[in-house]
Design a protein around this motif. Structure first.
Motif, PDB file in Angstrom:
ATOM      1  N   ARG A  73      -5.746   3.824   0.193  1.00 40.97           N
ATOM      2  CA  ARG A  73      -4.761   4.225  -0.493  1.00 40.97           C
ATOM      3  C   ARG A  73      -4.981   3.723  -2.017  1.00 40.97           C
ATOM      4  O   ARG A  73      -4.727   4.469  -2.709  1.00 40.97           O
ATOM      5  CB  ARG A  73      -3.337   3.707  -0.037  1.00 40.97           C
ATOM      6  CG  ARG A  73      -2.783   4.340   1.244  1.00 40.97           C
ATOM      7  CD  ARG A  73      -1.634   3.795   1.867  1.00 40.97           C
ATOM      8  NE  ARG A  73      -0.832   4.209   2.824  1.00 40.97           N
ATOM      9  CZ  ARG A  73       0.353   4.043   3.425  1.00 40.97           C
ATOM     10  NH1 ARG A  73       0.965   2.867   3.114  1.00 40.97           N
ATOM     11  NH2 ARG A  73       0.745   4.819   4.076  1.00 40.97           N
ATOM     12  N   THR A  74      -5.559   2.711  -1.823  1.00 41.19           N
ATOM     13  CA  THR A  74      -5.785   2.265  -3.276  1.00 41.19           C
ATOM     14  C   THR A  74      -6.917   3.240  -4.068  1.00 41.19           C
ATOM     15  O   THR A  74      -6.783   3.400  -5.249  1.00 41.19           O
ATOM     16  CB  THR A  74      -6.443   0.618  -3.459  1.00 41.19           C
ATOM     17  OG1 THR A  74      -5.417  -0.109  -2.617  1.00 41.19           O
ATOM     18  CG2 THR A  74      -6.761   0.171  -4.669  1.00 41.19           C
ATOM     19  N   VAL A  75      -7.872   3.327  -3.403  1.00 38.40           N
ATOM     20  CA  VAL A  75      -8.916   4.175  -3.835  1.00 38.40           C
ATOM     21  C   VAL A  75      -8.240   5.670  -4.071  1.00 38.40           C
ATOM     22  O   VAL A  75      -8.775   6.269  -5.282  1.00 38.40           O
ATOM     23  CB  VAL A  75      -9.917   4.456  -2.610  1.00 38.40           C
ATOM     24  CG1 VAL A  75     -11.264   5.586  -2.957  1.00 38.40           C
ATOM     25  CG2 VAL A  75     -11.041   3.167  -2.339  1.00 38.40           C
ATOM     26  N   TYR A 112      -4.164  10.293  -1.177  1.00 37.56           N
ATOM     27  CA  TYR A 112      -3.349   9.248  -0.698  1.00 37.56           C
ATOM     28  C   TYR A 112      -3.223   9.629   0.867  1.00 37.56           C
ATOM     29  O   TYR A 112      -3.101   8.705   1.859  1.00 37.56           O
ATOM     30  CB  TYR A 112      -2.230   8.966  -1.608  1.00 37.56           C
ATOM     31  CG  TYR A 112      -0.956   7.849  -1.038  1.00 37.56           C
ATOM     32  CD1 TYR A 112      -1.213   6.435  -1.603  1.00 37.56           C
ATOM     33  CD2 TYR A 112      -0.210   8.079   0.028  1.00 37.56           C
ATOM     34  CE1 TYR A 112      -0.584   5.530  -1.157  1.00 37.56           C
ATOM     35  CE2 TYR A 112       0.915   7.213   0.249  1.00 37.56           C
ATOM     36  CZ  TYR A 112       0.533   5.791  -0.309  1.00 37.56           C
ATOM     37  OH  TYR A 112       1.394   5.025   0.298  1.00 37.56           O
ATOM     38  N   ALA A 117       0.797  -1.380   0.066  1.00 40.03           N
ATOM     39  CA  ALA A 117      -0.014  -0.112   0.136  1.00 40.03           C
ATOM     40  C   ALA A 117       0.945   1.210   0.161  1.00 40.03           C
ATOM     41  O   ALA A 117       0.523   2.273  -0.677  1.00 40.03           O
ATOM     42  CB  ALA A 117      -1.112   0.094   1.282  1.00 40.03           C
ATOM     43  N   LEU A 154       1.957   1.854  -3.520  1.00 38.51           N
ATOM     44  CA  LEU A 154       1.133   2.033  -4.620  1.00 38.51           C
ATOM     45  C   LEU A 154       1.595   3.050  -5.569  1.00 38.51           C
ATOM     46  O   LEU A 154       1.481   2.838  -6.824  1.00 38.51           O
ATOM     47  CB  LEU A 154      -0.239   2.181  -4.092  1.00 38.51           C
ATOM     48  CG  LEU A 154      -0.865   0.794  -3.648  1.00 38.51           C
ATOM     49  CD1 LEU A 154      -2.068   1.167  -2.937  1.00 38.51           C
ATOM     50  CD2 LEU A 154      -1.072  -0.215  -4.890  1.00 38.51           C
ATOM     51  N   THR A 162      -4.476   8.048   4.553  1.00 40.46           N
ATOM     52  CA  THR A 162      -3.385   7.410   5.303  1.00 40.46           C
ATOM     53  C   THR A 162      -3.632   7.974   6.703  1.00 40.46           C
ATOM     54  O   THR A 162      -3.603   7.305   7.703  1.00 40.46           O
ATOM     55  CB  THR A 162      -1.968   7.505   4.733  1.00 40.46           C
ATOM     56  OG1 THR A 162      -1.949   6.954   3.462  1.00 40.46           O
ATOM     57  CG2 THR A 162      -1.065   6.900   5.622  1.00 40.46           C
ATOM     58  N   LEU A 203       1.940   1.548  -9.169  1.00 40.01           N
ATOM     59  CA  LEU A 203       0.843   1.789 -10.359  1.00 40.01           C
ATOM     60  C   LEU A 203       0.917   3.198 -11.153  1.00 40.01           C
ATOM     61  O   LEU A 203       0.475   3.439 -12.095  1.00 40.01           O
ATOM     62  CB  LEU A 203      -0.452   1.815  -9.398  1.00 40.01           C
ATOM     63  CG  LEU A 203      -0.860   0.679  -8.775  1.00 40.01           C
ATOM     64  CD1 LEU A 203      -2.210   0.802  -8.128  1.00 40.01           C
ATOM     65  CD2 LEU A 203      -0.797  -0.549  -9.696  1.00 40.01           C
ATOM     66  N   ALA A 222      -4.853   0.149   3.289  1.00 39.97           N
ATOM     67  CA  ALA A 222      -4.447  -0.418   1.896  1.00 39.97           C
ATOM     68  C   ALA A 222      -5.627   0.146   1.138  1.00 39.97           C
ATOM     69  O   ALA A 222      -5.348   0.511  -0.217  1.00 39.97           O
ATOM     70  CB  ALA A 222      -4.205  -1.886   1.839  1.00 39.97           C
ATOM     71  N   ILE A 223      -6.956  -0.094   1.547  1.00 44.43           N
ATOM     72  CA  ILE A 223      -8.073   0.257   0.611  1.00 44.43           C
ATOM     73  C   ILE A 223      -8.365   1.576   0.466  1.00 44.43           C
ATOM     74  O   ILE A 223      -8.453   2.184  -0.394  1.00 44.43           O
ATOM     75  CB  ILE A 223      -9.382  -0.336   1.694  1.00 44.43           C
ATOM     76  CG1 ILE A 223      -9.393  -1.872   1.582  1.00 44.43           C
ATOM     77  CG2 ILE A 223     -10.669   0.150   0.840  1.00 44.43           C
ATOM     78  CD1 ILE A 223     -10.443  -2.388   2.498  1.00 44.43           C
ATOM     79  N   VAL A 235      -5.281   6.243  -5.197  1.00 46.69           N
ATOM     80  CA  VAL A 235      -4.298   6.334  -6.375  1.00 46.69           C
ATOM     81  C   VAL A 235      -5.581   5.857  -7.736  1.00 46.69           C
ATOM     82  O   VAL A 235      -5.301   6.340  -8.641  1.00 46.69           O
ATOM     83  CB  VAL A 235      -3.631   4.929  -6.369  1.00 46.69           C
ATOM     84  CG1 VAL A 235      -2.658   4.581  -7.650  1.00 46.69           C
ATOM     85  CG2 VAL A 235      -2.404   5.286  -5.115  1.00 46.69           C
ATOM     86  N   VAL A 236      -6.586   5.243  -7.369  1.00 42.71           N
ATOM     87  CA  VAL A 236      -7.467   4.956  -8.427  1.00 42.71           C
ATOM     88  C   VAL A 236      -8.137   6.276  -8.897  1.00 42.71           C
ATOM     89  O   VAL A 236      -8.335   6.514 -10.184  1.00 42.71           O
ATOM     90  CB  VAL A 236      -8.545   4.019  -8.102  1.00 42.71           C
ATOM     91  CG1 VAL A 236      -9.759   3.967  -9.028  1.00 42.71           C
ATOM     92  CG2 VAL A 236      -8.015   2.209  -8.134  1.00 42.71           C
TER      93      VAL A 236
END
Length: 438
Positions: A379-381, A399, A238, A241, A403, A245, A376-377, A383-384
């Motif tokens: 942070r993923t959201v 991000y 995470a 990321l 966090t 990505l 992680a969720i 970046v998306v």
């Protein structure tokens, strides 16, 4: 006033001071060369180095299955030796697997749209061996309160790294000079520490390897690979990321700016939290083993962080653009934008990074893993969202905010663990008093 004096003069504070002073010097050595390095190397060079570190960081997490944390925990030194042997076996296995992946370095480099990575991928198993080896040795030192040895490693590693980065830059080895430096510096420092350890008579403390004992400690501390390892792995992935990505989409230059923001933001944070973490981990373990309360010094620690940190970070918010431009030079202005949004996250990280070991001491790795999944969720959201809007800066803003929210929630949970532990001690004490009166 007397309590403050006792706190300042305590062995824990002296040990923190010993490590902190070494950390400060080591980090200052690393920082003072960056005005030189940013005028030698381009953001793309830092981006390439950060991609290498991101990939290796994930593999380093796997290299000991997080068993090295258990070196500190056993009451008997012999059991600590078996845990160290277990870590070494796992490390060698992971290094061997990573060595096989070198044959596919070009394909891996293409995956990240960074062809230059293939030229330096062969250094990856070496870097993992060095880093994993130091993790084992570091926790051996913590177990035996040999904080001066940790300090010497930190100082030598930082010095070697600074010299190597300037040396390669001056020699014109710009594209891979930073990667060579981060491999050579810890290698030399680790060799020096191993020689010193051998001369100190470590061979008299070691035992002949026994698979029976190694299997026994692997079973006893199985929660580390079951829960700490997934937690650390998710946290590392995470954390990387943006690099993993966003590099293929936006290029190494953006990653260079972002990596510099992380470096400038977390270098002072790490120099504080690493020292506090190592000392508090050892001291808290002793207290818990002896059934002693721990809430008082954790409460004082939180108070000092907030009293000093809040006004300091408030001032930083206003001066960061000018400070960053002056320190790094032209072409690095974007770094200050990222740093500003990172400030709440950085402040909260001082608290959580210094006390994260509590989940291991109280064997609450399952819940700790849950917090890593939450991070992680978020942070993923983040970046998306950045990818969806084709906006690197938006991804970093989301991000950092996500966090910070997760870190605050995690620290509140750690505080609840401390309160619950002390409450159980108080309850047990009262029960004993009642029994004695009867």
């Amino acid at each position: 006033m007397g309590k403050l004096h006792n706190f300042i003069s305590s062995a824990n504070v002296r040990n923190v001071g010993k490590l902190l002073s070494a950390n400060v010097v080591a980090q200052v050595i690393g920082l003072i060369v960056y005005p030189i390095l940013t005028r030698m190397y381009a953001p793309e060079d830092f981006g390439l180095m950060n991609l290498f570190v991101s990939i290796s960081g994930i593999l380093v997490i796997l290299s000991t299955a997080e068993y090295y944390n258990a070196i500190v925990l056993p009451k008997k030194d012999t059991e600590g030796v078996w845990v160290a042997y277990l870590c070494t076996c796992i490390l060698l296995f992971v290094v061997g697997i990573t060595g096989i992946s070198v044959f596919f370095s070009e394909q891996i480099a293409q995956l990240f749209n960074t062809p230059d990575l293939a030229n330096y991928y062969w250094l990856l198993p070496i870097f993992i061996l060095i880093t994993g080896g130091w993790n084992i040795l570091n926790y051996w030192y913590i177990r035996h309160t040999q904080y001066s040895s940790i300090s010497k490693y930190q100082l030598s590693q930082s010095t070697f790294s600074a010299i190597a980065k300037i040396g390669f830059g001056h020699a014109g080895v710009l594209r891979g000079g930073l990667i060579y430096s981060i491999v050579i510096a810890p290698l030399l420092s680790l060799i020096i520490r191993l020689i010193a350890l051998y001369r100190s008579g470590i061979k008299n403390q070691l035992l002949r390897p026994s698979w029976e004992h190694i299997k026994a400690v692997a079973k006893r501390y199985k929660k580390f690979p079951q829960f700490s390892l997934p937690r650390s792995f998710v946290n590392m992935v995470a954390g990387q990321l943006p690099v993993l990505l966003l590099t293929p989409l936006f290029g190494a230059e953006y990653i260079g700016w972002w990596s510099m923001a992380l470096l400038l933001g977390f270098t002072p944070i790490n120099m504080i939290t690493r020292s506090i973490y190592q000392v508090l981990y050892q001291h808290t373990t002793v207290c818990v083993n002896n059934r002693q309360p721990i809430s008082s010094y954790f409460r004082r620690f939180t108070l000092w962080v907030l009293v000093i940190g809040v006004p300091t970070f408030g001032v930083l918010y206003w001066i960061l653009p000018e400070l960053t431009s002056w320190f790094l030079g032209d072409g690095w202005e974007t770094t200050s934008v990222y740093l500003r949004w990172m400030l709440p996250w950085l402040l909260c990280s001082i608290l959580t990074a210094s006390t994260g070991f509590l989940a291991d001491i109280f064997f609450k790795q399952q819940i700790g893993f849950g917090f890593e999944i939450l991070t992680a969720i978020l942070r993923t959201v983040a970046v998306v969202i950045g990818i969806w809007q084709n906006d690197f800066t938006l991804a970093i803003i989301c991000y950092a905010i996500g966090t910070a929210i997760s870190v605050i929630a995690q620290y509140l949970w750690l505080v609840s663990l401390i309160k619950k532990y002390d409450a159980q001690l108080t309850s047990a004490s009262h029960d004993q008093s009642d029994d004695s009166e009867i």
